[in-house]
Design a protein around this motif. Structure first.
Motif, short mmCIF file in Angstrom:
data_model
loop_
_atom_site.label_atom_id
_atom_site.label_comp_id
_atom_site.label_asym_id
_atom_site.label_seq_id
_atom_site.Cartn_x
_atom_site.Cartn_y
_atom_site.Cartn_z
N GLN A 22 0.82 -1.20 0.00
CA GLN A 22 0.00 0.00 0.00
C GLN A 22 0.86 1.26 0.00
O GLN A 22 0.55 2.24 -0.67
CB GLN A 22 -0.91 0.02 1.23
N LYS A 23 1.97 1.21 0.76
CA LYS A 23 2.82 2.39 0.84
C LYS A 23 3.44 2.69 -0.52
O LYS A 23 3.42 3.83 -0.98
CB LYS A 23 3.92 2.14 1.87
N THR A 24 3.94 1.66 -1.20
CA THR A 24 4.54 1.87 -2.51
C THR A 24 3.49 2.38 -3.50
O THR A 24 3.75 3.32 -4.26
CB THR A 24 5.13 0.54 -3.03
N ALA A 25 2.29 1.76 -3.48
CA ALA A 25 1.26 2.17 -4.42
C ALA A 25 0.86 3.62 -4.18
O ALA A 25 0.70 4.40 -5.12
CB ALA A 25 0.05 1.24 -4.30
N GLY A 26 0.71 4.01 -2.90
CA GLY A 26 0.33 5.38 -2.58
C GLY A 26 1.37 6.37 -3.05
O GLY A 26 1.06 7.38 -3.69
N LEU A 27 2.64 6.08 -2.75
CA LEU A 27 3.70 7.01 -3.15
C LEU A 27 3.81 7.08 -4.67
O LEU A 27 4.01 8.15 -5.24
CB LEU A 27 5.03 6.56 -2.54
N ALA A 28 3.63 5.92 -5.36
CA ALA A 28 3.73 5.92 -6.81
C ALA A 28 2.61 6.75 -7.43
O ALA A 28 2.84 7.54 -8.34
CB ALA A 28 3.69 4.48 -7.34
N LEU A 29 1.39 6.59 -6.89
CA LEU A 29 0.27 7.38 -7.42
C LEU A 29 0.49 8.86 -7.22
O LEU A 29 0.26 9.68 -8.12
CB LEU A 29 -1.03 6.94 -6.75
N ALA A 30 0.97 9.24 -6.01
CA ALA A 30 1.23 10.65 -5.74
C ALA A 30 2.31 11.18 -6.69
O ALA A 30 2.19 12.29 -7.22
CB ALA A 30 1.66 10.84 -4.29
N ALA A 31 3.36 10.36 -6.94
CA ALA A 31 4.42 10.81 -7.84
C ALA A 31 3.88 10.98 -9.26
O ALA A 31 4.24 11.93 -9.96
CB ALA A 31 5.56 9.79 -7.83
#
Lengths: 101, 162
Positions: free
Chosen positions: B90-99
């Motif tokens: 979830q953390k990776t997906a959230g950061l990737a979406l924000a990026a």
């Protein structure tokens, strides 16, 4: 040199991304609502910048409506949080799994 | 001069937004979001939207965030550690979406063809009020219905059952 519309849109994109990261990464209900507020505000900034660029007022009127919708959303969202807290003494959204099957 | 004001407000807005979404203490989250909203109000003023800058401070910094603080005080500022830290997907997906959102927005803004503004509009209360009560009168009435529905809904949600 005066800031052009690109500067304002870049700032709006950064604020929107930060807000999205907050919504997606945090687990506290209050932090998620704050992230949504930040994203709405970034959208407002982009709307005002484009309204200025196109030389009409429609964007600013739309921002006013967005503010009213954000106020309504926060009132209902915080009421939901209070109701959830009464039910399970926590606003951690990971614990809201009673409706999952 | 205008550029200096913009850069100061933008940097302050981004730093306080980062604090607002990352700090543990919800009270500090809300207070640094107040700083962000003030900086966005400065940007509205730079764009000529004077009335919106005032409304931003009144509605967001004045009303909404006081509501947040009130609820945090009511719930007693939960101090328990958040449960989401050991969730790498979830953390990776959230950061990737924000990026993706940030990079896409910046690329869009950089490739945008910048024209000089068509005609400088001044968003003073008279012009906005005229537009809102003539062209957008129906939406204006709908907003009042929405606010009433939100008020009744919030009251129903927090009402104790006897």
């Amino acid at each position: 040199m005066a800031p052009t519309i690109s500067h304002f849109v870049i700032l709006a994109a950064l604020l929107l991304g930060i807000g999205a990261a907050g919504v997606l990464l945090r687990r506290s209900g209050i932090a998620i609502l704050l992230g949504i507020e930040l994203m709405l505000n970034a959208g407002n900034l982009a709307l005002v910048a484009f309204a200025r660029q196109h030389g009409n007022l429609e964007g600013q009127v739309f921002v006013f409506f967005t503010m009213a919708v954000a106020a309504a959303e926060v009132a209902v969202g915080l009421a939901l949080l209070v109701a959830i807290y009464r039910r399970q003494q926590s606003i951690d959204v990971d614990r809201l799994s009673v409706m999952r099957w | 001069m205008v550029m200096t004001v913009f850069v100061v407000a933008a940097v302050l807005a981004i730093v306080s937004a980062l604090v607002a979404v990352s700090h543990r203490d919800p009270v500090i989250n809300v207070l640094s979001l107040v700083v962000t909203f003030f900086c966005v109000a400065v940007n509205f003023a730079l764009l000529g939207a004077n009335f919106l800058a005032a409304a931003q401070i009144l509605v967001y910094a004045g009303a909404l965030l006081v509501l947040f603080l009130f609820v945090i005080m009511l719930l007693g500022a939960p101090q328990a550690p958040e449960s989401g830290l050991h969730r790498p997907v979830q953390k990776t997906a959230g950061l990737a979406l924000a990026a993706i959102v940030i990079i896409g927005g910046v690329l869009l803004a950089l490739t945008m063809k910048v024209l000089p503004p068509a005609s400088p509009v001044t968003g003073d209360a008279r012009e906005i009020g005229k537009a809102m009560l003539t062209t957008h009168a129906f939406s204006f009435e709908l907003i009042s219905v929405l606010l009433l529905a939100a008020m009744v809904g919030a009251l129903m949600l927090v009402k104790r059952k006897h």
